[in-house]
Each structure stands twice: as C-alpha cells, then as structure tokens.
Design a protein around this motif. Structure first.
Motif, short mmCIF file in Angstrom:
data_model
loop_
_atom_site.label_atom_id
_atom_site.label_comp_id
_atom_site.label_asym_id
_atom_site.label_seq_id
_atom_site.Cartn_x
_atom_site.Cartn_y
_atom_site.Cartn_z
N TYR A 287 0.83 -1.19 0.00
CA TYR A 287 0.00 0.00 0.00
C TYR A 287 0.87 1.25 0.00
CZ TYR A 287 -3.87 -3.11 1.16
OH TYR A 287 -4.80 -4.12 1.12
N ALA A 288 0.41 2.29 -0.69
CA ALA A 288 1.18 3.52 -0.79
C ALA A 288 1.20 4.28 0.52
CB ALA A 288 0.59 4.40 -1.90
N GLY A 289 2.35 4.88 0.84
CA GLY A 289 2.48 5.73 2.01
C GLY A 289 2.28 5.03 3.34
N VAL A 290 2.63 3.74 3.42
CA VAL A 290 2.42 2.96 4.64
C VAL A 290 3.77 2.43 5.13
CG1 VAL A 290 1.37 0.86 5.60
CG2 VAL A 290 0.08 2.31 4.01
N GLU A 291 3.98 2.46 6.45
CA GLU A 291 5.21 1.93 7.03
C GLU A 291 5.09 0.42 7.21
OE1 GLU A 291 7.90 3.69 10.40
OE2 GLU A 291 6.49 2.30 11.35
N TYR A 292 6.10 -0.29 6.74
CA TYR A 292 6.15 -1.75 6.85
C TYR A 292 7.37 -2.16 7.65
CZ TYR A 292 2.52 -2.48 3.28
OH TYR A 292 1.35 -2.51 2.58
N ASN A 293 7.22 -3.28 8.37
CA ASN A 293 8.36 -3.93 9.02
C ASN A 293 8.77 -5.14 8.17
OD1 ASN A 293 9.28 -6.31 11.06
ND2 ASN A 293 10.07 -4.32 11.69
N PHE A 294 10.06 -5.23 7.84
CA PHE A 294 10.58 -6.32 7.02
C PHE A 294 11.55 -7.16 7.85
CE2 PHE A 294 9.41 -2.90 4.20
CZ PHE A 294 8.77 -3.54 3.15
N THR A 295 11.45 -8.47 7.72
CA THR A 295 12.35 -9.39 8.42
C THR A 295 12.88 -10.42 7.42
OG1 THR A 295 11.15 -9.16 10.51
CG2 THR A 295 12.56 -11.09 10.27
N VAL A 296 14.19 -10.61 7.43
CA VAL A 296 14.84 -11.62 6.60
C VAL A 296 15.42 -12.69 7.53
CG1 VAL A 296 16.62 -12.10 4.87
CG2 VAL A 296 15.41 -9.90 4.85
N LYS A 297 15.09 -13.95 7.28
CA LYS A 297 15.62 -15.07 8.06
C LYS A 297 16.34 -16.03 7.12
CE LYS A 297 12.16 -15.02 11.78
NZ LYS A 297 11.22 -15.85 12.58
N SER A 298 17.48 -16.54 7.56
CA SER A 298 18.23 -17.54 6.79
C SER A 298 18.16 -18.88 7.50
CB SER A 298 19.69 -17.10 6.63
OG SER A 298 20.32 -16.96 7.90
N PHE A 299 18.31 -19.99 6.71
CA PHE A 299 18.18 -21.34 7.24
C PHE A 299 19.32 -22.22 6.73
CE2 PHE A 299 14.04 -19.40 7.19
CZ PHE A 299 13.49 -19.77 8.41
N GLY A 300 19.74 -23.18 7.62
CA GLY A 300 20.82 -24.10 7.28
C GLY A 300 20.29 -25.40 6.69
N GLU A 301 21.19 -26.40 6.60
CA GLU A 301 20.85 -27.67 5.94
C GLU A 301 19.72 -28.42 6.63
OE1 GLU A 301 24.26 -30.06 5.44
OE2 GLU A 301 25.20 -28.73 3.95
N ASP A 302 19.65 -28.35 7.93
CA ASP A 302 18.64 -29.09 8.67
C ASP A 302 17.36 -28.28 8.87
OD1 ASP A 302 20.35 -31.25 8.90
OD2 ASP A 302 21.24 -30.46 10.76
N GLY A 303 17.28 -27.13 8.17
CA GLY A 303 16.09 -26.29 8.30
C GLY A 303 16.10 -25.41 9.53
N GLU A 304 17.24 -25.41 10.27
CA GLU A 304 17.29 -24.56 11.46
C GLU A 304 17.60 -23.12 11.05
OE1 GLU A 304 21.56 -25.36 10.68
OE2 GLU A 304 19.67 -26.46 10.50
#
Length: 463
Positions: A84-101
């Motif tokens: 949406y235009a003119g709206v503040e968003y929170n963004f989160t990036v998560k990474s995962f290893g071989e076992d899905g952790e």
C-alpha cells in the motif's frame, strides 16, 4: 552440580546462540522504494551455510505475510510488491541451514512512497489521475465517482476520471471568496474464488478550488484555479514527485496548504517559494533553467518579465536560500511587483523550466550552469551542437502550479501599487494573484536522466 547453575548456563548458551544467529545477517538496506514496492538487500557472513531464506513483511495492525517465492540460497536481495502507498512496513529476513534450522535474522522498517493524485481543473471540468500502483487489491475496472454511473478510463499505468463540475455527484461548496468542487474515486476490493477479500474498500477524495472574481466588463463571475502543490510522473520503474510550495516566512519552515489560498500580501512583502523532487533515486538534482513572470497562465504572453534566464539570476531582488537548498530542492524569495500595462494587473504568474538531471553526468545542461548572453553568442555553434544532442534524447515535461496570491495596499499608504517596466530583467516584486508554474524537463541520454556539476553564478546550483 547446582540445578540453578545448570539452568543459568543453558540460558547463557541460548542467549549467545541467538546473538550469533542474528549477527549472521546484517546491513539490511532499502535500495529502492516505490508506491507499491520495496527492494531490500542484506549481508550474510561468508562462512555461513545458507540453504534458503524467508522474507516477512507487515504493516501496523496487519498480518505478517511471507514473500513468495522466497529468495534463493545465493540471493542477498529481494523485492516485495503489492504494498500500500504511504504505509510503514516492518521487514524481516531469516536464513536457514541444511537441517532447516534458523541461523540468521535481520529486521528493519521502511515507508512506501506516497501516491499523488494528479488533479487538473478548469472552468468547466475536473479530472483526476490515480496510479494503478496505488490500487493493489481493488477492482480497477469497476471504479467510479460519487455517482456510480461515472466510471474511469483505465490505461496501463493509471485510472483517470473526468467530470463536469456540476455532474457525477460532485459536491459544490461556496465561501466568501471561493468555489470548491469535491468528488471521490471509489473502488471495491477483489473477491477471490474462495470468497476471501484480497484488499480493502478504497475511497479517495479530490477537489478543485477556485477564487471567485467578478469581471465588471463582462458582468460575470470568473473562477481562477487554486492548483495542488504536487505532481507525480513515472520514469522507467521509478516515480518522481515534483513539489512546489509557498512558505510563510524566510526560514522556509512552514508551507501554506491549499485551503490557505488565496494568500493576501502587501507590496512591501516578500514571497517565498520552493521547488523539490522526491524520488527513490538518490543521484538526482534540480536545476532552475528559466523563470519568467506574465499576467496570465501563458508563459509566452506579453508583458513578460524574466527572473531566471539560462540558469542566471536576472531579477536583482531574487534571493536563493543557500543554507536550505540542495541537490533536490531549491528555495527562493522575491519582492513583489505588478504589471503597469496588463489588462488585469491583479494577476501574476511565474513560469519556471526546471531540469532534473543525474548529478554524476558531467555532460548535462545542469553541469553547464549559468550561460550569459555574451557566452551564448561566443559559443553559439557549440550550443547548437549540444541542443541537437540533447533533443535527440527522450524528454519528459511536467507543469506544476502554486497560488494564487492577492496583493492588497499597505494600510495608511493608499491603494497605489508599485510597478515596474516589463522589459526583460526588470526589477521584480510579485503582487496580484500569483500562480507559480514549473515546467520540469527530464532529459535522457543513452545513460538516462542528465546531470552534472554546476558552474558559478548558477540560479539552480547548490550553494
């Protein structure tokens, strides 16, 4: 071993593990911000074994949404669309290893660009254009005005509504010195096959304001437009918002809003105005190429007074606020004058041609700065060559207006206004009903928009 000590050690290990996980990803940066999208990038530790990412985003009060498809294991950038235009968003990036952790996380907030409704008003009609990027999750083809029978015209980039001032449910309000015409663009949310709603109801009000003036010779009321201060244009995948504002004082801290017009000043006042460009592109600059004053909306009308010519300050009363001006904004003040021989000397318009350039382009017109008449004559053949080269590129032009201002006599000084001759370069003091019109020309070379360093004595240069 003491159970309490064991518990404490476990908590310590957990805290250290969480800190290490969060530190594995860092430097979350928002590289591009549009009306309906945000592009973000991040840094991952070189020795971190990453098999995939998840990107989540949400606005205040909304549910958390996962980007689909998610970034690949080797990616360090992602673009989230449909915002949406003119709206503040929170963004989160998560990474995962071989076992899905989960082995890394980084977060940040960013606000999408505001959507500007481009409204055009004249004596009989009003028109509004809305970027499609500002309408995610709504049924664009069924949008309408207050009267449901008045639909819009949809193009690849915008939906446009046009109506007579007295039709399509337009609401008319009248005050002592204004006519105000109000309507709304209305849309309903997309309904999925499952019955779920994708978006939300959309309703955006727009209006045209006019000053009421009585033409004695014709015996009728004449309306003069009070234009909005912002216009949005599209350049490739990016949007530029061009703003023109009038300010309440020389410190340029507070602007007048549309309801404040018409402004009323005296001939002894100075008028303060500013132009700016807002864009996700960081390497743009504004350059004031030409500014002239005429008694009508026609920049080629006569009489005509030059204020800035070929980037050079012509009007001796023109002052640029060097402390506030920068690459993307220019702030000026000028003292008032009126035209002695104009049919209606209570009206004054300023017309400016602005160049929007890339600041790292040393071959742009912006980089040439002020070009005096003598210098133009000496380099006529070179300038002709430059013009051919520039005009062969793609140009974008937009007009933006601000005003009007009505000048009233100083108390105790009678009703006579100071006037000036209308020769080019005459000393100026802006009076009458003032409307400022900026024509923004966007020059493109094969590299893109044009820009560069600025020369001395340049009206548009950063001081």
């Amino acid at each position: 071993m003491n159970p309490g000590a064991l518990l404490g050690a476990a908590v310590l290990v957990l805290v250290v593990a969480q800190a290490t996980s969060q530190a594995a990803l860092s430097d979350l940066t928002f590289t591009e911000v549009g009306v309906d999208y945000v592009t973000l990038s991040w840094t991952a530790q070189g020795d971190l074994n990453i098999t995939g990412y998840h990107v989540f985003y949400q606005y205040s009060g909304g549910s958390r949404i996962g980007l689909s498809p998610p970034p690949a294991a080797g990616d360090t950038t992602a673009t989230v669309r449909g915002l949406y235009a003119g709206v503040e968003y929170n963004f989160t990036v998560k990474s995962f290893g071989e076992d899905g952790e989960e082995n890394g996380e980084v977060s940040g907030t960013e606000t999408t660009a505001a959507a500007v409704l481009n409204t055009a008003c004249d004596q009989g009609t009003m028109e509004v254009s809305i970027p499609l990027a500002a309408l995610p999750g709504v049924v664009v083809d069924n949008m309408h005005l207050l009267d449901p029978s008045c639909g819009g015209t949809v193009t690849a980039t915008h939906v446009t509504f046009s109506t007579n001032l007295m039709e399509c449910g337009t609401i008319r309000q009248t005050s002592a010195d204004k006519f105000i015409f109000i309507n709304e663009a209305i849309a309903t949310p997309v309904v999925l096959g499952s019955g779920a709603l994708r978006g939300a109801n959309f309703s955006r009000r727009f209006q045209c304001e006019f000053i009421r003036r009585f033409d004695i010779t014709q015996g009728r009321e004449v309306m003069h437009n009070i234009p909005p201060p912002s216009v949005q244009i599209e350049v490739g995948n990016n949007s530029l918002i061009i703003n023109m504002n009038m300010f309440t004082s020389a410190d340029f801290s507070d602007t007048y809003d549309t309801p404040d017009f018409p402004l009323r000043v005296t001939p002894s006042d100075r008028l303060h105005f500013g132009l700016s460009v807002a864009s996700p592109l960081d390497n743009l600059e504004l350059f004031a190429l030409q500014c002239v004053a005429t008694p009508t909306l026609d920049p080629d009308d006569s009489p005509r007074v030059s204020i800035i010519q070929d980037g050079c300050d012509i009007d001796p009363t023109l002052e640029k606020n060097a402390a506030r001006s920068g690459e993307k904004a220019l702030y000026y003040s000028v003292q008032a004058f009126t035209f002695p021989n104009a049919a209606d000397n209570s009206l004054l318009y300023i017309h400016c041609t602005m160049l929007v350039c890339f600041e790292d382009d040393s071959n742009s017109r912006c980089s040439e700065g002020c070009i005096s008449a003598r210098r133009r004559r000496q380099a006529e053949s070179v300038m002709s060559e430059h013009r051919v080269r520039r005009e062969s590129g793609k140009e974008r032009e937009i007009k933006i207006s601000q005003g009007p201002v009505i000048t009233e006599a100083d108390k105790g000084k009678g009703s006579t206004f100071p006037t000036v001759g209308v020769a080019v370069g005459a000393v100026g003091v802006l009076t009458g009903a003032l409307m400022m019109i900026a024509t923004v020309v966007m020059l493109r070379t094969r590299r893109g928009l044009v820009t560069g360093n600025r020369a001395n004595d340049c009206a548009g240069k950063k001081a």
